[in-house]
Scaffold this active site. Structure first.
Site, PDB file in Angstrom:
ATOM      1  CE  LYS A  41      -3.754  -2.462   2.202  1.00  9.11           C
ATOM      2  NZ  LYS A  41      -4.421  -2.797   0.943  1.00  9.11           N
ATOM      3  CB  THR A 241      -5.307  -5.228  -6.986  1.00  9.62           C
ATOM      4  OG1 THR A 241      -6.004  -6.457  -7.125  1.00  9.62           O
ATOM      5  CG2 THR A 241      -4.248  -5.336  -5.906  1.00  9.62           C
ATOM      6  CG  ASP A 245      -2.980   1.071  -2.231  1.00  5.37           C
ATOM      7  OD1 ASP A 245      -3.470   1.315  -1.116  1.00  5.37           O
ATOM      8  OD2 ASP A 245      -2.585  -0.052  -2.577  1.00  5.37           O
TER       9      ASP A 245
HETATM   10  O1  RIB Z   1      -3.868  -2.232  -1.773  1.00  4.37           O
HETATM   11  C1  RIB Z   1      -3.278  -3.177  -2.615  1.00  4.37           C
HETATM   12  C2  RIB Z   1      -2.012  -3.677  -2.001  1.00  4.37           C
HETATM   13  O2  RIB Z   1      -2.324  -4.344  -0.801  1.00  4.37           O
HETATM   14  C3  RIB Z   1      -1.270  -4.686  -2.824  1.00  4.37           C
HETATM   15  O3  RIB Z   1      -0.330  -4.092  -3.676  1.00  4.37           O
HETATM   16  C4  RIB Z   1      -0.658  -5.607  -1.787  1.00  4.37           C
HETATM   17  O4  RIB Z   1       0.716  -5.583  -1.760  1.00  4.37           O
HETATM   18  C5  RIB Z   1      -1.262  -5.185  -0.457  1.00  4.37           C
HETATM   19  O5  RIB Z   1      -0.395  -4.415   0.271  1.00  4.37           O
END
Ligand code: RIB
Length: 280
Positions: A41, A241, A245
């Site tokens: 993250k 995913t 972030d």
């Molecule tokens: O938020 C996604 C991230 O969560 C991924 O890249 C993984 O590494 C975890 O940390």
């Protein structure tokens, strides 16, 4: 070199498998593909902030294994200042095991590895914005909070993964950023929408709260009122995913550039929507 956004956070190697649907308990499925990507993250947020056009540094830790080398090189390549990314001997780089289904939904399990040893202090730095999250030890998060207070930086805390209960330093967040799952974990009742945001602000003491709602946009409680950030229509979700972030990184970059939290969240929402349209 001066720094606009200082991210104190995790770095992982992401081992991603593509599956038609996520398996249930005790079930074995065949995956159609395996991909190894850069993640964590903290690292994802730092890269997103750097793409937001500001100077970004990451305080973190990787092991002295091949994965650590790959992650460091990828961050350098993305324009993130890695002078405070430590390479630790005899400790593995953090690893995330990620399953992504055909609708772009995921499950993630993280082995913390070197992230368990993230520590400040950093050298002489006066960032505009400090960002931290929960894949690093509480002590490191508290040091990040103290650094923000000492330097007068704005503090963005991403409550991911969700803690059991909100730690006291969440009161310094401006904003605290959560997704719906994390918000539900931190709440004491099953309120939703604006009521949930107000409850989180009162419970944590955060100066402002942002809740991402995936395809439904986001809500922002700026300390005075709750604003709805409208959804962005996406043709096809390939992989969610790291969308959160991307949101946090762009939000931090925009805050460092002088946007208020509503304008910053709006830009962050657009970029997060874009981020779900490709893998990783
Ligand atoms: O938020 C996604 C991230 O969560 C991924 O890249 C993984 O590494 C975890 O940390």
């Amino acid at each position: 070199m001066s720094i606009d956004v200082l991210v104190v956070g995790s770095v992982n190697e992401d081992i991603v498998v593509s599956v038609e649907r996520l398996p249930g308990p005790g079930e074995t499925l065949l995956a159609s593909e395996l991909t190894i990507l850069c993640g964590g993250k903290g690292a994802n947020q730092a890269v997103a902030a750097a793409r937001g056009g500001v100077r970004v540094a990451l305080v973190g830790a990787v092991g002295d294994d091949d994965a650590g080398g790959r992650q460091g090189a990828a961050l350098d390549g993305a324009g993130v200042d890695t002078r405070w990314l430590r390479r630790l001997t005899g400790v593995p780089t953090g690893t995330a095991f990620i399953q992504v289904d055909s609708r772009g939904e995921n499950t993630i399990v993280v082995v913390q590895g070197a992230n368990a040893h993230v520590a400040l202090p950093v050298g002489d730095v006066e960032p505009q914005v400090v960002v931290t999250q929960n894949e690093i030890p509480p002590a490191a998060q508290q040091e990040a909070v103290a650094l923000a207070a000492r330097t007068g930086a704005r503090l963005v805390i991403n409550a991911a993964p969700a803690p059991e209960s909100p730690p006291p330093w969440y009161g310094a967040a401006d904003p605290l950023v959560v997704n719906e799952h994390e918000a539900a974990q931190l709440a004491t009742s099953d309120e939703a929408g604006a009521g949930l945001l107000r409850q989180l602000r009162e419970r944590t003491g955060a100066r402002s709260v942002v809740m991402t709602l995936g395809e439904r946009g986001a809500l922002v409680d700026d300390g005075t009122e709750v604003h709805a950030i409208p959804p962005v229509v996406v043709e096809q979700v390939v992989d969610a995913t790291g969308a959160g972030d991307t949101f946090v990184g762009v939000l931090a970059a925009r805050l460092a550039r002088g946007n208020d939290v509503v304008a910053a969240a709006s830009a962050a929402n657009r970029c997060a929507a874009k981020a779900v349209t490709w893998p990783g």
